[in-house]
Each structure stands twice: as C-alpha cells, then as structure tokens.
Design an enzyme around this catalytic site. Structure first.
Site, mmCIF file in Angstrom:
data_model
loop_
_atom_site.group_PDB
_atom_site.id
_atom_site.type_symbol
_atom_site.label_atom_id
_atom_site.label_comp_id
_atom_site.label_asym_id
_atom_site.label_seq_id
_atom_site.Cartn_x
_atom_site.Cartn_y
_atom_site.Cartn_z
ATOM 1 N N GLN A 1 -6.481 -1.831 4.595
ATOM 2 C CA GLN A 1 -5.683 -0.792 3.898
ATOM 3 C C GLN A 1 -6.668 -0.599 2.586
ATOM 4 O O GLN A 1 -6.424 0.326 1.838
ATOM 5 C CB GLN A 1 -4.532 -1.466 3.390
ATOM 6 C CG GLN A 1 -3.303 -1.506 4.252
ATOM 7 C CD GLN A 1 -2.061 -1.931 3.802
ATOM 8 O OE1 GLN A 1 -1.563 -2.920 4.136
ATOM 9 N NE2 GLN A 1 -1.536 -1.545 2.543
ATOM 10 N N PHE B 1 1.776 -2.883 5.855
ATOM 11 C CA PHE B 1 2.760 -3.145 4.719
ATOM 12 C C PHE B 1 2.316 -3.758 3.590
ATOM 13 O O PHE B 1 3.106 -4.769 3.020
ATOM 14 C CB PHE B 1 3.916 -3.892 5.446
ATOM 15 C CG PHE B 1 4.473 -3.414 6.755
ATOM 16 C CD1 PHE B 1 5.199 -2.167 6.736
ATOM 17 C CD2 PHE B 1 4.381 -3.956 8.050
ATOM 18 C CE1 PHE B 1 5.612 -1.337 7.977
ATOM 19 C CE2 PHE B 1 4.535 -3.203 9.032
ATOM 20 C CZ PHE B 1 5.345 -2.219 8.959
ATOM 21 N N GLU C 1 7.301 3.189 -0.408
ATOM 22 C CA GLU C 1 8.191 1.807 -0.896
ATOM 23 C C GLU C 1 9.562 1.901 -1.405
ATOM 24 O O GLU C 1 10.476 1.065 -1.105
ATOM 25 C CB GLU C 1 7.148 1.230 -1.783
ATOM 26 C CG GLU C 1 5.918 0.602 -1.418
ATOM 27 C CD GLU C 1 5.038 0.240 -2.579
ATOM 28 O OE1 GLU C 1 4.599 -0.744 -2.607
ATOM 29 O OE2 GLU C 1 4.812 1.094 -3.476
ATOM 30 N N GLU D 1 -4.152 -5.391 2.642
ATOM 31 C CA GLU D 1 -4.630 -4.618 1.323
ATOM 32 C C GLU D 1 -5.822 -5.691 1.132
ATOM 33 O O GLU D 1 -6.943 -5.234 0.681
ATOM 34 C CB GLU D 1 -3.702 -4.635 0.220
ATOM 35 C CG GLU D 1 -4.140 -3.934 -1.030
ATOM 36 C CD GLU D 1 -3.149 -3.678 -1.876
ATOM 37 O OE1 GLU D 1 -3.753 -3.569 -3.218
ATOM 38 O OE2 GLU D 1 -2.228 -3.430 -1.718
ATOM 39 N N ARG E 1 4.894 -6.123 -11.569
ATOM 40 C CA ARG E 1 5.827 -4.953 -11.270
ATOM 41 C C ARG E 1 7.019 -5.596 -11.055
ATOM 42 O O ARG E 1 8.042 -4.796 -10.966
ATOM 43 C CB ARG E 1 5.189 -4.439 -9.794
ATOM 44 C CG ARG E 1 5.659 -3.242 -9.326
ATOM 45 C CD ARG E 1 5.205 -2.664 -8.105
ATOM 46 N NE ARG E 1 4.006 -1.807 -8.300
ATOM 47 C CZ ARG E 1 4.116 -0.462 -8.531
ATOM 48 N NH1 ARG E 1 5.268 0.313 -8.224
ATOM 49 N NH2 ARG E 1 2.805 0.226 -8.923
ATOM 50 N N ALA F 1 0.850 1.036 -3.036
ATOM 51 C CA ALA F 1 1.712 1.675 -4.309
ATOM 52 C C ALA F 1 2.290 2.980 -3.902
ATOM 53 O O ALA F 1 2.520 3.699 -4.845
ATOM 54 C CB ALA F 1 0.938 1.793 -5.334
ATOM 55 N N ARG G 1 5.176 -4.556 0.933
ATOM 56 C CA ARG G 1 5.825 -3.137 0.474
ATOM 57 C C ARG G 1 7.014 -3.209 -0.531
ATOM 58 O O ARG G 1 7.591 -4.004 -0.503
ATOM 59 C CB ARG G 1 6.626 -2.542 1.881
ATOM 60 C CG ARG G 1 7.199 -1.411 1.848
ATOM 61 C CD ARG G 1 7.713 -0.900 3.274
ATOM 62 N NE ARG G 1 8.045 0.456 3.535
ATOM 63 C CZ ARG G 1 8.173 0.916 4.652
ATOM 64 N NH1 ARG G 1 8.454 0.148 5.771
ATOM 65 N NH2 ARG G 1 8.299 2.342 4.629
#
Length: 808
Positions: free
Chosen positions: A233, A264, A750, A268, A346, A548, A378
């Site tokens: 990703q 998902f 998301e 990343e 987050r 994101a 996610r």
C-alpha cells in the site's frame, strides 16, 4: 460476504430497500456512462476479477531462472540466540543461498518511523515467536520451504511480556511516546458531577486476512538497478526500505503495484520485509527472486489490529448529559514501534466519536510486548477509540434508564455553539450526527421495534433480541501532516485516448475507477478512452500510503490538477485556432464545442499536437488547512469529518451464546458520491468486517507466545451465513462536502467500518434483558459465544441477587 440489498442501478443513482437475503437473488446492472464522476461506473477491473484474468504478484510471468524464498522463523517469544547451524539447510536440494544478517550490505532495519528498532532479520535477540532470522533461496518454492525446517538454532529464553496486563505489571516500556489530549479540568469536573461511573473494557485485535498474502518479486537490472513488484500500500516506503537494505540510492529502485488482493492496512508497512528480502536475494544472485508467504507464515509473522484495554471514568447528570471524561487507552503494540504511535494517537482522536465532552482528559499507553508488531488496520485506531466512547453512552443509559439513542442525541456536538470543540481543540464545523441518527431512527422504525423487542423478550425464555443505533464521526486526513500530498501524471495521445498514473494503490476499493471518472468528467470522454496504469515509483515519486481513507481525496485532486493543466492549454489553443473566446469552448460528450463548431475530441488533440501543444502534465495536491502539534495535543489534524449511523437488530441464544444478525439499516454520508455503487459496496463490506472484528474474529496466543489462530481453520472471519438477513444501505441525500474535496465527495474507506459497533451494542441490549435492563452488561469484544455466555451468566447472577435481597 455481505449480500447487497441494492436495487438495479441505472448509471445515475443507487437506491436500496429491505430484502430477504435468504430468498432473493439480486443483480446490479451498470450501464456504460459518460460524464464521469457521481455515476455508478463499473469497477475498471471488475470483469478481470470475476473472470480470473486480473494479475497479482504470483500471476506474473516468471522470468527465466526465477528463484524462490522462504523465511526461517523464531520458535521463541523472547530469547537470546546462542547458535545458528545452517549446514543442513545449505546442503538441502535446490538451495542456492541462505540469507542472514551478514549478507545485508546496507542497514538491517525496516522500521517505518525511523526508530531503527525493527531488524529485517534477527541477529542476537528474537523478540516474538515468528520473527524472521534467516531466509532460504532455492530453485523452487517447495525446496525453499523444506530446507527452512532443517535449521538448528540454540536459544537462551528471556522473560516474555505477552499482553497489556503483563506489560503494565512489569512496567514495560512504551514503543512510542504516550500522548495526552485534554481540555478543562477533568478531575475537578468528575468530583463535582452529580453522577459518576467508572469501568474497564477489553477490545480484541484483528487479522487482516487479505485474500492475496504478502508477496514480492524482484528483478535485478544493470548498474545495480532493481525493479520490484510488490503487494504494498506504500510503494515509496517500500522503495526506500529496499534502498536502505541494499545501500543504494532510491533512484536505482523502482517499485510497481498494479493491484493488491486486499490490504486493509496490512500492506502499509508489513509488505516491506518480503520486498526487501526478494530484492536482497536478487541483488546477490543476479537472478529474479520471488517471495510469497504461506498463509500460516503470513499470519504468524505479520502485525494485526491493536487490541486495547480502555479504562474510563465518566461524570454525568440525571438527564444523561456528560460533564467530564477521563479515559486511558492502553494498546498491545508488539515488539517494535511500527505505526503504533499514530495508531494510538488516532484512538484518542476518536475517543469522543460524535459526542462533546465539556471537561476531558484522554491518555494513550502504547505498550511494548513480545508479540507481532501490530500495525495499520482499517480505521487505524479510530474504531477502538469509538468503542470507548460508545461504552460511556451505554453506561449512562443504564444508569439513568434512558434509551441509549436519547443519551447519544443529547450529547452530540453542536456546531456554532460552545459545544463544538474537540479534546484536541479542533472545532467541529459540520456536525450532522444527530440529524443522521434521527433520520435513520425514523426510516427504520427504531422506536417501535425497540418496544416490540422488549415485549418479545418477556415471552421468550432463551432467545433474546436486541437493537442498537450508533453513529460515527470520523476524521479524514493523515495525522502525519506530510503524508497529505499526492502526485499524478496524465498523458493524452494523438488518437484522443488518455493514460493516467497516480500515487494511489488499487486494492479492490475502486480507487482507479474513481480516477478514471475524474478524467471522464473533465474531458467528457467515455470510460474506454481512459486507461489507468500500474502505480510506479518511476512515474510518480514520493507517494503517500494509500491509507487514512484519503486515496480518492488526495489522488483525485492531483489527477484533476494534471487534467486541468492540459485542458487549459487545449482551451487556449482552440480559442486561437477557431477564433472564438475561451469562454465559448466547452467539452461535451458529443465533442468539443468551439463557438458554433463541434470538433471531435480526437481531432482537437491531433490539431493541438501538430501545433506543438504539450499533451502531458503532472499534477500535485496538498490538503489545505490541516496542522497538528503532538507536543501540545492540539491542532486541526483533519480537513473534515465523515458521518453515518447504523441500526442493528440481533437474536441471541442465551443457552449457547450463538448470535444472528437479523437486520441492519445504514445511512451514510459520502458527500457528493463519486460512484454510488462502489461506495455502497464499500459500506456493506466495511460493516461486515467491523461486525466480524467485534463478534467472531478472536486472536489467541498461548503462554509461550505462539499465535494459535494462524489459519482459516482456527480464525473465523464472517461468512455468507453471518450476513444480516435484511441489509439496507442508503447514502445521505443532498449532502455535498462543505470542504473543497474532489467534486465535493467524502471518504468512504474507513468510516463505515465503525457501523459494525451497532451489532456489539445490539448484543449487549439483548443480554441486558436478563436483568430487566437495569445493569450495563459491560460486554467485551470480540463478543464470541463464549464471551456472550460469560456476560449472560453474570447478568443472571445479578438478577438472582436482586430477587434474593429484594432489591428493585
């Protein structure tokens, strides 16, 4: 997975109605359209997906002499390596090379955040069961996998910390700095609050379970060049990691991604290791090399969604209005930092969900453990924070006797008042959570159904029904501000066809399709005239991760920027060539209108080419307005919020703990949707994935730190039989984004994942009937049958005590 309840889509709108998924066969008809955005254009690779012609890493033609990799893994959770005997491995059939740390010419580190705490291959210490120590390079994949098992490694076991409780007890270090967000004086306000409740909540992790596992193929070129096809990703980060491991400039490494079979968040950072190993082997042998992880190895090696323990203290009044909140969110982060810092940040950003806390203190504890290094998933910590927020609402509802929906409505943010400031001091400028909840409650008959369910439960001894309606307010942007940028490259060829390249990655979510629609809309072309090419670091450099929920927001604007540059040149040329004012030039489905003259688009392009007008351009976009200071816990980390609400009804067997989702209604805010069909599909899939996280998907480690749920046989994702019997999804009408996003759309990757939370609270509502709705069930997640039974038994015991003591 989740059967769609979508009516036939005519190319201009997507409508839904209640359907019985057990008896109705449904179809979605997507007609070819012009005009691009806000149309239900079919997925650009849809035919390839269903026909099996879409190519993934393991489908690429294998170059002559291709070698295969298999990693050798630690069998200890925490230990010192005393000896490594690889003699039998090297002597095994087909083995060409065995990679260890001594073979790495550059840095033995793939930490994505620069902490240098994540070696590609372990050297002296292993920090979790399944850590890569060496890798076998062989002529075939079977030979490599067989040879790995011949290694003899000696260990000296060290104390292992496996969960949050052990980490806290041992005073474990944090993998990243802890963060506090505060406003007002939470301690004082809690003391003064008319009523107060405290408690603790456990929220489990989640395996990504992408259909395509981690995979990479590397091809060496001349003068140390390296081309790598990776299921990642974040192509630029993968490129950078490969360059660090090989000790070469990034310009020598090209990473390409045509598509992923799901990500998902699991690709990343987790894709970096396989890509680096493949590139390292290719660099040393001079031969193309491929690594495709076995599913068991993949689940054993890679990080998951962070599991959390959330301790909370909430003060409120007799009307159910919150006065103060103090919350600590502790996460099992694993053995290295990975992305745990921003994930736990987050979680704090979303620990308010849609609710205003007058006085508040939110704190994170990103704890180090000897388990897989947990990573992006996610929602990126947001769903865990929202679980905490919704538990507060549930506690207040049972304490006051109010309908949880009414408690939610009286605590939502109110834009333009003194109740619109978040714990991180960002004003909520567009709060529509209450309006969405009210609209959904009316649409799905929530109030009447809740009354009917309570009557049913008085008559049903063992099967209990429950219902819950929960909102979502989800911030959109990377909290790492520098990631909020994107590039694109657009070519128009002399026959009028267009090629588009951008920095986003396609993983099934329809990003490429939406980018095609941006070009279609601006040039008024049909879909077959626009072609998306593979994401490639050699075409668009310095890409941000496709994460994101920002893929369409960022890359759509970058593509639009490139197209507008070309379009501006064409308008200027056409105005001069046909002697008309520039404002008399219009791009229409019939062609380009220049005053009274209609020119086919391809003819205009040919004329522009012969006039030496540039028909290629790059594009760039950076998100405006955002800023964030983690040292102070203040700023505007998000450009806007995406909203929605879901109402779920469940049936729970209190004898077995089994649960069935009877009906789900979702109303979601996608702004001015770029593609209603794709967005509805994303909402349906996200809901089921969220419900799976909170109900069926359970990660289990044994006392030795071994992951026991490392295969489909032991880890249960939702199946077709787990879908809601009735499933209604509707996009909020007439709700364009007030911010200048791509055609006023809103992110939809998301935010709808959080709708699965309505299932957890519906289960809780069903269990609460066992004590006549007088006690908060305090149901932990995942609410597996075992967890449901334990919770139900606890409620029964409370009810029995009431009878025994005569307590009302």
């Amino acid at each position: 997975m989740a059967g769609p309840s979508t009516e036939v889509i005519d190319g201009t709108k997507a409508e839904t109605k209640a359907l019985d998924a057990r008896s109705v066969s449904q179809r979605i008809s997507l007609k070819p359209v012009r005009g691009g955005a806000s149309q239900s254009l079919r997925h650009e690779s849809g035919i390839l997906h269903v026909s099996g012609a879409a190519t993934y890493i393991d489908d690429l033609p294998e170059p002559k002499g291709l070698l295969h990799l298999a990693p050798g893994l630690s069998t200890r959770a925490h230990a010192r390596i005393l000896s490594i005997d690889l003699g039998a491995v090297r002597a095994a059939s087909g083995v060409v090379l065995v990679l260890t740390t001594k073979d790495i010419p550059g840095h033995n580190d793939v930490s994505p955040v620069g902490k240098h705490d994540e070696p590609l291959l372990a050297e002296d210490i292993v920090s979790y069961h399944g850590q890569m120590i060496f890798a076998v390079v062989a002529e075939t994949r079977a030979q490599a996998r067989a040879a790995v098992r011949l290694a003899k490694i000696g260990y000296e076991d060290l104390p292992a910390i496996l969960d949050v409780a052990q980490a806290r007890a041992a005073g474990s270090e944090v993998v990243w700095r802890s963060l506090t967000m505060s406003r007002g004086d939470a301690e004082s306000a809690l003391r003064k609050a008319p009523r107060r409740v405290s408690g603790s909540l456990s929220v489990g992790g989640q395996e990504h379970f992408y259909l395509e596992g981690q995979a990479a193929m590397a091809m060496p070129g001349e003068n140390r060049e390296m081309c790598v096809w990776s299921s990642t990703q974040h192509p630029t980060e993968t490129q950078l990691m490969i360059a660090h491991v090989l000790d070469c400039p990034s310009a020598l490494v090209t990473v390409e991604v045509r598509r992923m079979g799901g990500g998902f968040g699991g690709k990343e950072t987790q894709a970096n290791g396989p890509a680096c190993l493949a590139a390292l082997a290719a660099s040393i042998t001079g031969r193309a090399t491929k690594l495709r992880l076995d599913r068991d190895d993949d689940m054993t090696i890679t990080g998951k969604r962070h599991d959390f323990v959330i301790d909370y203290n909430v003060g409120f009044d007799d009307e159910g209005r919150i006065h103060a909140v103090d919350m600590v969110l502790a996460a099992r982060c694993g053995w290295s930092a990975d992305l745990s810092g921003p994930v736990t940040d987050r979680a704090l950003f979303h620990a308010d969900n849609a609710y205003y806390y007058p006085d508040v203190r939110l704190r994170s504890e990103p704890l180090k453990t000897n388990t897989q290094s947990n990573t992006a998933y996610r929602g990126f910590g947001g769903p865990q924070g929202i679980v905490g927020a919704e538990r507060l609402i549930e506690e207040i509802a049972y304490a006051t006797g109010f309908d949880p929906l009414d408690v939610r409505l009286c605590n939502t943010y109110e834009t333009g008042t003194d109740r619109d400031l978040t714990p991180y001091h960002m004003n909520v400028e567009d709060s529509i959570a209450a309006d969405i909840m009210k609209a959904l409650a009316e649409d799905c008959g929530y109030r009447k159904r809740r009354e009917d369910i309570r009557v049913f439960n008085t008559k049903s001894r063992f099967i209990k029904r429950g219902i819950a309606l929960t909102p979502v307010k989800f911030g959109i942007a990377f909290t790492a501000t520098h990631y909020n940028q994107a590039g694109a490259l657009v070519h128009v060829y002399t026959d009028g066809s267009v090629q588009v390249n951008h920095g986003g990655c396609e993983m099934g979510q329809g990003l490429h399709t939406k980018m095609v629609q941006v070009v279609m809309r601006e040039f008024a072309l049909e879909a077959d005239r626009v072609r998306i090419t593979a994401t490639n670091t050699g075409k668009v450099p310095n890409t941000s991760a496709t994460a994101a929920s920002s893929g369409a927001d960022l890359n759509g604007m970058a593509v639009l920027d490139a197209v507008i540059k070309i379009k501006t040149r064409l308008v200027t040329f056409a105005a001069e060539h046909w002697s008309v004012p520039e404002d008399h030039i219009a791009f229409t489905p019939e062609g380009v209108q220049a005053g009274e003259t209609l020119i086919p688009f391809s003819d205009l392009i040919k004329a522009a080419y012969f006039a030496r007008i540039s028909l290629s351009s790059n594009g760039f976009y950076k998100t405006p307005k955002i800023h964030w200071n983690p040292d102070t816990g203040r700023g505007r980390p998000f450009l806007y919020f995406a909203y929605g609400a879901a109402c779920s009804e469940v049936a729970v067997d209190t004898l077995t703990g089994e649960m069935c989702i009877e009906r789900v209604d979702i109303l979601h805010d996608a702004g001015q949707s770029l593609n209603p069909a794709i967005d509805i599909g994303q909402i349906e899939g996200a809901f089921v994935q969220g419900a799976g996280w909170l109900t069926t998907e359970e990660l289990v480690w044994d006392s030795a730190g071994r992951l026991r749920t490392h295969a489909p046989s032991t880890y249960k994702i939702p199946g077709c039989s787990d879908r809601p019997r009735i499933f209604n999804v509707r996009l909020l009408d007439n709700a364009p984004n007030q911010e200048e996003t791509i055609f006023r759309s809103k992110a939809v990757g998301e935010p709808p994942f959080v709708h699965g939370l309505s299932v957890l609270h519906a289960i809780s509502d069903a269990i609460a009937s066992l004590d006549d709705y007088r006690s908060c069930p305090r149901l932990d997640a995942p609410a597996t049958p075992e967890t449901i039974l334990r919770c139900a038994e606890h409620l029964r015991s409370i009810a029995a005590d009431r009878v025994a003591t005569g307590t009302t």
